[in-house]
Design an enzyme around this catalytic site. Structure first.
Site, PDB file in Angstrom:
ATOM      1  N   CYS A   1       0.820  -1.058   0.059  1.00  0.00           N
ATOM      2  CA  CYS A   1       0.024  -0.059   0.066  1.00  0.00           C
ATOM      3  C   CYS A   1       0.890   1.281  -0.021  1.00  0.00           C
ATOM      4  O   CYS A   1       1.660   1.436   0.833  1.00  0.00           O
ATOM      5  CB  CYS A   1      -0.851  -0.045   1.222  1.00  0.00           C
ATOM      6  SG  CYS A   1      -1.774   1.575   1.353  1.00  0.00           S
TER       7      CYS A   1
ATOM      8  N   CYS B   1       0.852   3.515   3.161  1.00  0.00           N
ATOM      9  CA  CYS B   1       1.211   2.926   4.675  1.00  0.00           C
ATOM     10  C   CYS B   1       2.760   3.508   4.905  1.00  0.00           C
ATOM     11  O   CYS B   1       3.517   3.841   4.128  1.00  0.00           O
ATOM     12  CB  CYS B   1       1.282   1.318   4.500  1.00  0.00           C
ATOM     13  SG  CYS B   1      -0.277   0.548   4.942  1.00  0.00           S
TER      14      CYS B   1
ATOM     15  N   ASN C   1      -1.341  14.236  -5.637  1.00  0.00           N
ATOM     16  CA  ASN C   1      -1.990  13.028  -6.398  1.00  0.00           C
ATOM     17  C   ASN C   1      -0.941  12.734  -7.454  1.00  0.00           C
ATOM     18  O   ASN C   1      -0.654  13.253  -8.143  1.00  0.00           O
ATOM     19  CB  ASN C   1      -3.206  13.369  -6.856  1.00  0.00           C
ATOM     20  CG  ASN C   1      -4.160  12.156  -7.029  1.00  0.00           C
ATOM     21  OD1 ASN C   1      -3.559  11.286  -7.791  1.00  0.00           O
ATOM     22  ND2 ASN C   1      -5.194  12.064  -6.780  1.00  0.00           N
TER      23      ASN C   1
ATOM     24  N   GLY D   1     -16.496   5.078  -5.215  1.00  0.00           N
ATOM     25  CA  GLY D   1     -15.394   5.483  -6.130  1.00  0.00           C
ATOM     26  C   GLY D   1     -13.999   5.535  -5.575  1.00  0.00           C
ATOM     27  O   GLY D   1     -13.310   5.889  -5.955  1.00  0.00           O
TER      28      GLY D   1
ATOM     29  N   HIS E   1      -6.568   2.368   1.878  1.00  0.00           N
ATOM     30  CA  HIS E   1      -6.076   3.240   2.822  1.00  0.00           C
ATOM     31  C   HIS E   1      -6.709   4.406   3.025  1.00  0.00           C
ATOM     32  O   HIS E   1      -6.971   5.332   2.131  1.00  0.00           O
ATOM     33  CB  HIS E   1      -4.709   3.526   2.751  1.00  0.00           C
ATOM     34  CG  HIS E   1      -3.999   3.778   3.969  1.00  0.00           C
ATOM     35  ND1 HIS E   1      -2.821   3.198   4.361  1.00  0.00           N
ATOM     36  CD2 HIS E   1      -3.994   4.883   4.959  1.00  0.00           C
ATOM     37  CE1 HIS E   1      -2.414   3.495   5.575  1.00  0.00           C
ATOM     38  NE2 HIS E   1      -3.226   4.838   5.907  1.00  0.00           N
TER      39      HIS E   1
ATOM     40  N   HIS F   1      -8.372   7.851   2.982  1.00  0.00           N
ATOM     41  CA  HIS F   1      -7.735   9.221   2.573  1.00  0.00           C
ATOM     42  C   HIS F   1      -8.848  10.260   2.037  1.00  0.00           C
ATOM     43  O   HIS F   1     -10.037   9.586   1.686  1.00  0.00           O
ATOM     44  CB  HIS F   1      -6.677   8.825   1.612  1.00  0.00           C
ATOM     45  CG  HIS F   1      -7.207   8.440   0.253  1.00  0.00           C
ATOM     46  ND1 HIS F   1      -7.755   7.084   0.168  1.00  0.00           N
ATOM     47  CD2 HIS F   1      -7.568   8.841  -0.861  1.00  0.00           C
ATOM     48  CE1 HIS F   1      -8.290   6.756  -0.999  1.00  0.00           C
ATOM     49  NE2 HIS F   1      -8.107   7.919  -1.758  1.00  0.00           N
TER      50      HIS F   1
ATOM     51  N   HIS G   1     -22.634  29.938   3.577  1.00  0.00           N
ATOM     52  CA  HIS G   1     -22.522  29.262   4.866  1.00  0.00           C
ATOM     53  C   HIS G   1     -21.616  27.752   4.561  1.00  0.00           C
ATOM     54  O   HIS G   1     -22.510  27.042   4.031  1.00  0.00           O
ATOM     55  CB  HIS G   1     -23.842  29.189   5.556  1.00  0.00           C
ATOM     56  CG  HIS G   1     -23.917  28.836   6.887  1.00  0.00           C
ATOM     57  ND1 HIS G   1     -24.532  29.653   8.029  1.00  0.00           N
ATOM     58  CD2 HIS G   1     -23.317  27.904   7.739  1.00  0.00           C
ATOM     59  CE1 HIS G   1     -24.503  29.124   9.284  1.00  0.00           C
ATOM     60  NE2 HIS G   1     -23.779  28.035   9.075  1.00  0.00           N
TER      61      HIS G   1
ATOM     62  N   PHE H   1     -32.383   8.586 -15.280  1.00  0.00           N
ATOM     63  CA  PHE H   1     -33.302   9.627 -14.872  1.00  0.00           C
ATOM     64  C   PHE H   1     -32.299  10.816 -14.133  1.00  0.00           C
ATOM     65  O   PHE H   1     -32.728  11.837 -14.327  1.00  0.00           O
ATOM     66  CB  PHE H   1     -34.378   9.042 -14.036  1.00  0.00           C
ATOM     67  CG  PHE H   1     -35.389  10.340 -13.603  1.00  0.00           C
ATOM     68  CD1 PHE H   1     -36.114  10.837 -14.260  1.00  0.00           C
ATOM     69  CD2 PHE H   1     -35.503  10.481 -11.936  1.00  0.00           C
ATOM     70  CE1 PHE H   1     -37.132  11.688 -13.991  1.00  0.00           C
ATOM     71  CE2 PHE H   1     -36.615  11.375 -11.861  1.00  0.00           C
ATOM     72  CZ  PHE H   1     -37.276  12.067 -12.887  1.00  0.00           C
TER      73      PHE H   1
END
Lengths: 334, 334
Positions: A41, A44, A77, A160, A165, A167, A294, A309
């Protein structure tokens, strides 16, 4: 370089992230794994070399950047939707409008523990995650190319998430996206008509009616919205009017972490730890004309499917009344 | 009775269809099967007793209603999102606005053959499906409670289909949903500025540029939109300006069936028969002020997942440029 393109009829901007995929086959299931295939991972501790170099990290006991010992870690990313270097180069091509896909796309690692979820974190550590959100927004806000910063979380594959892990993500955009824009327009109209914030008005009415209140503390309230689009959709709002999340002090974030933690644990209890999405709705950047906005957090477990729809009309069918959802959540034993 | 509720900030209407589900468990996977569990398909010929009584059917060789022999059959949805009997009873509750969930929800069975898809139908039979759409809209339009009719199709489970047998749906609503409303506003603005239809302008520019044209015939064009939200998203537009689908004569529907058939077969070829959504975008009912609208069909294969960023901001990330999609579709051998 990704492209930002405006639909000439509706005005909505779309990110065309052409660097990501080249052939139709790449879009067909099973999709290629986004992390290393070996089971390592990249999020990690000990695997920091697998990610781009960190932008921010909380290391309570100190230590070197890009080494273990962190509790929260923010990285670019590795597969960004937008690219941070470059100029916007806005242009018109006949009816169409475009600009370069300039923006920031960051990942907030919420815990060093691969198995821990946001709901598992003690509120003090959840507060650390919220502080990382705030500090990254405050930093990115200085970049005058950006107009809006979206902070969001996909938990679980049906929601999605492409890596397990825990995030969140942040995308800074040079345009204001359609839904925040629609909220702003609604707020502005109400403020013009009545000189009041519509969210403040909603909070007051919801506190009186009580049927849609899930949980409450001195600084925040969690509601199921009157016109909830999804089953068990929830909204966490600061009770005291505030347009921008990043203006929150540590005291406010502590209350925010407490209500978010309780909300997630109630949802996990009622719905057996569902996949969910979480989104921060925040005021646009550099806009002094928006005192009437707000900020709030929206949370929706992914239980129903978006189909033609919903996609084609923007109208949602919610199979459970928000009053019912709120009752189940309120009565959950946590 | 379902409820129609308006979000006080954004103005969007949501259908709260409370008759459908009662407990949180009912929302958790696996969801209860919507048809009979035995493997009987309620949409197959010979099983007509399993559906509500038909509203319309094409029986080329004649025969009794609700018996086999049909090629297209329209029935009320057994689990309707809205209820057809009753009055709207619009009311305000403090800041909130609601009305009864009045509307029509119908299912169009596109073929008697359980295994046949819309792409498999010869164009003459596809034309029969389009005529059924037209005739149902024309009939429902006489009901002055309705403001908008959405016709749409979910093909395959990932696109939201709950039954395999090929079918479309129709929902008549007493409100205009958010996306058609946004399109109308864009069209109106362009018409005010330039006294032209923006879709007509887009068609002309796309014909000149050619890069996003998928297929073309004398009456229709199929494009991948300049700001496509999804990979391989397509839009089929009549070349001659027309605001309402239901004004199409049989000659126009024949051309429409031909381009739709070719479009679906190209998509099936390039993407290995994907799940997809199809939506008719049509002018609102009874609105004589909308000469500037231009009806069209939108088609999107379901290859990517809606996640928090899309849901929370309305901004989409498309991993493939529409020019690339169009090229793959154009070059497919069908």
């Amino acid at each position: 370089m990704p492209d930002l393109r405006r639909d000439p009829v509706t005005g909505r901007w779309v990110i065309i992230a052409t660097d990501r995929i080249l052939r139709p086959q790449d879009l067909l299931p099973p999709q290629p794994p986004r992390g290393p295939a070996s089971g390592l991972c990249p999020f990690c501790p000990g695997e920091e070399r697998l990610t781009p170099r960190e932008i921010l990290a909380h290391r309570p006991a100190g230590g070197e950047p890009n080494s273990p010992g962190w509790q929260v870690r923010v990285i670019p990313n590795k597969f960004p939707a937008l690219q941070v270097e470059g100029t916007l180069d806005r242009e018109g091509i006949g009816l169409f409008d475009r600009m370069n896909g300039i923006g920031a796309h960051e990942v907030i690692l919420e815990t060093p523990d691969h198995k821990e979820t946001l709901a598992d974190l003690p509120p003090a550590r959840l507060e650390g995650v919220l502080r990382a959100f705030r500090d990254r927004i405050t930093d990115l806000k200085r970049d005058m190319r950006f107009r809006y910063i979206a902070v969001f979380k996909n938990h679980g594959a049906p929601a999605g998430a492409t890596l397990d892990h825990s995030h969140s993500q942040l995308i800074a955009l040079p345009v204001i996206p359609p839904l925040p824009l629609a909220e702003l327009q609604g707020c502005r109209q109400h403020y013009r008509d009545k000189e009041r914030c519509i969210y403040c008005d909603v909070i007051k009415q919801e506190q009186r009616e009580a049927a849609r209140v899930v949980v409450d503390n001195p600084a925040f309230t969690c509601l199921t919205p009157y016109a909830a689009r999804f089953p068990f959709e929830m909204c966490i709002l600061p009770k005291h009017h505030a347009k921008s999340f990043e203006d929150s002090d540590d005291g406010l974030l502590e209350w925010c972490a407490r209500i978010l933690s309780e909300t997630l644990r109630r949802m996990d209890r009622v719905l057996a730890r569902p996949a969910y999405n979480l989104v921060l709705h925040n005021a646009p950047l550099h806009d002094r004309r928006t005192p009437f906005y707000h900020w709030h957090l929206e949370i929706a477990p992914r239980l129903t499917q978006m189909a033609a729809f919903e996609w084609g009309t923007g109208c949602h069918v919610n199979p459970i009344a928000p009053e019912e959802s709120a009752k189940f959540l309120r009565e959950a034993e946590i």
